[in-house]
Design a protein around this motif. Structure first.
Motif, PDB file in Angstrom:
ATOM      1  N   GLU A  30     -61.955 -51.643  -5.437  1.00  0.00           N
ATOM      2  CA  GLU A  30     -60.774 -51.587  -4.571  1.00  0.00           C
ATOM      3  C   GLU A  30     -60.401 -50.139  -4.212  1.00  0.00           C
ATOM      4  O   GLU A  30     -59.693 -49.896  -3.239  1.00  0.00           O
ATOM      5  N   GLN A  31     -60.907 -49.181  -4.984  1.00  0.00           N
ATOM      6  CA  GLN A  31     -60.672 -47.755  -4.697  1.00  0.00           C
ATOM      7  C   GLN A  31     -61.839 -47.235  -3.848  1.00  0.00           C
ATOM      8  O   GLN A  31     -62.690 -46.483  -4.297  1.00  0.00           O
ATOM      9  N   THR A  32     -61.840 -47.643  -2.608  1.00  0.00           N
ATOM     10  CA  THR A  32     -63.005 -47.417  -1.752  1.00  0.00           C
ATOM     11  C   THR A  32     -63.312 -45.941  -1.520  1.00  0.00           C
ATOM     12  O   THR A  32     -64.471 -45.575  -1.301  1.00  0.00           O
TER      13      THR A  32
END
Length: 286
Positions: free
Chosen positions: A44-46
């Motif tokens: 989710e922490q692209t």
């Protein structure tokens, strides 16, 4: 046959396919493997994904991680999209920039379930839910940024690892006297170990990019699957077949998502066991 890939990075190391890959690749020689879980690679922490991948300099990435909570995705569309689409796009871009190969696992949920015959790789896609839509967007991103990739769509995955239908049924069949299971959704289950072995066979073969389908042979409904599990574990719980309309869920499911496996068998000569044989194998290894 020696593989051209020496350094292999696997995402989703604690998932069903990732766990099976960890076990099977441990028996293979000549590979340096890196298994990353959601803490080591927070999808989710692209913004940091490519930096993390760069620390390992992989020759190939097997992207098995995904947001798979199908019903929950309906209320978390942004998170599901970040993990299944945007993170996959970052991984594809990394592979393009660093000349690495990508093999990604996708899903039968990219289809609308309206077909009446096994789905080939070029069948029209039309996802019915947020999960399927985000996985489809991930496929599109891969084909845009890393067209030399391999995408394997699979269905109804189960394993001794993680949460899945088989393990849920075993628990419920032992806890309850009666259980209702939908009878009008048709497909084929996939034993994650079979899929993991197919992935290993593919990366050891000549690299032929494209989309491929893989699930176990045969076709059945969720009701058929539950009844067979009951018989194999010797439970006495009564199972009642019901239509999907009597079991509403936040996410709509495809009514028919049987995958045609002829392409992957023809191109890579992979073994595709019959679903019942694989289920017996899984239950015997618990």
């Amino acid at each position: 046959m020696p593989s051209q890939f020496k350094r292999i990075l696997i995402t989703g190391s604690n998932g069903q396919v990732g766990s099976e890959l960890k076990e099977l690749l441990g028996k293979e020689e000549g590979f340096e493997t890196f298994f990353l879980d959601r803490k080591q690679l927070p999808l989710e922490q692209t913004m940091i994904i490519q930096d993390i991948l760069g620390m390992y300099e992989p020759d190939i990435i097997i992207h098995a991680a995904a947001y798979t909570a199908v019903d929950k995705a309906e209320s978390e569309p942004e998170l599901a999209d970040a993990v299944n689409h945007l993170a996959t796009e970052e991984i594809a871009q990394y592979c393009r920039l660093h000349d690495a190969k990508l093999l990604a696992v996708s899903t039968d949920y990219v289809f609308d379930g309206l077909s009446s015959e096994p789905l080939t790789e070029d069948a029209p896609t039309a996802p019915l839910n947020i999960y399927g839509l985000t996985k489809w967007r991930g496929e599109q991103a891969i084909q845009k940024w890393a067209p030399e990739s391999i995408i394997i769509r699979t269905s109804w995955v189960y394993s001794t690892y993680g949460n899945n239908f088989v393990k849920t049924m075993i628990r419920l069949l032992n806890e309850r006297e009666e259980l209702s299971v939908v009878h009008d959704q048709i497909g084929s289950p996939t034993y994650a170990r079979d899929l993991a072995q197919a992935i290993i066979d593919i990366i050891k073969a000549d690299w032929l990019p494209g989309i491929y389908h893989y699930s176990n042979e045969g076709q059945l409904s969720w009701y058929d699957f539950a009844v067979t599990i009951r018989e194999l574990i010797g439970a006495t719980c009564r199972i009642i077949p019901i239509p999907t309309s009597e079991y509403p869920t936040p996410a709509k499911r495809p009514a028919y998502s049987l995958l045609d496996k002829s392409k992957i068998k023809r191109i890579f000569n992979v073994r595709v066991p019959f679903w019942l044989d694989s289920l017996k194998t899984m239950l015997g290894s618990r």
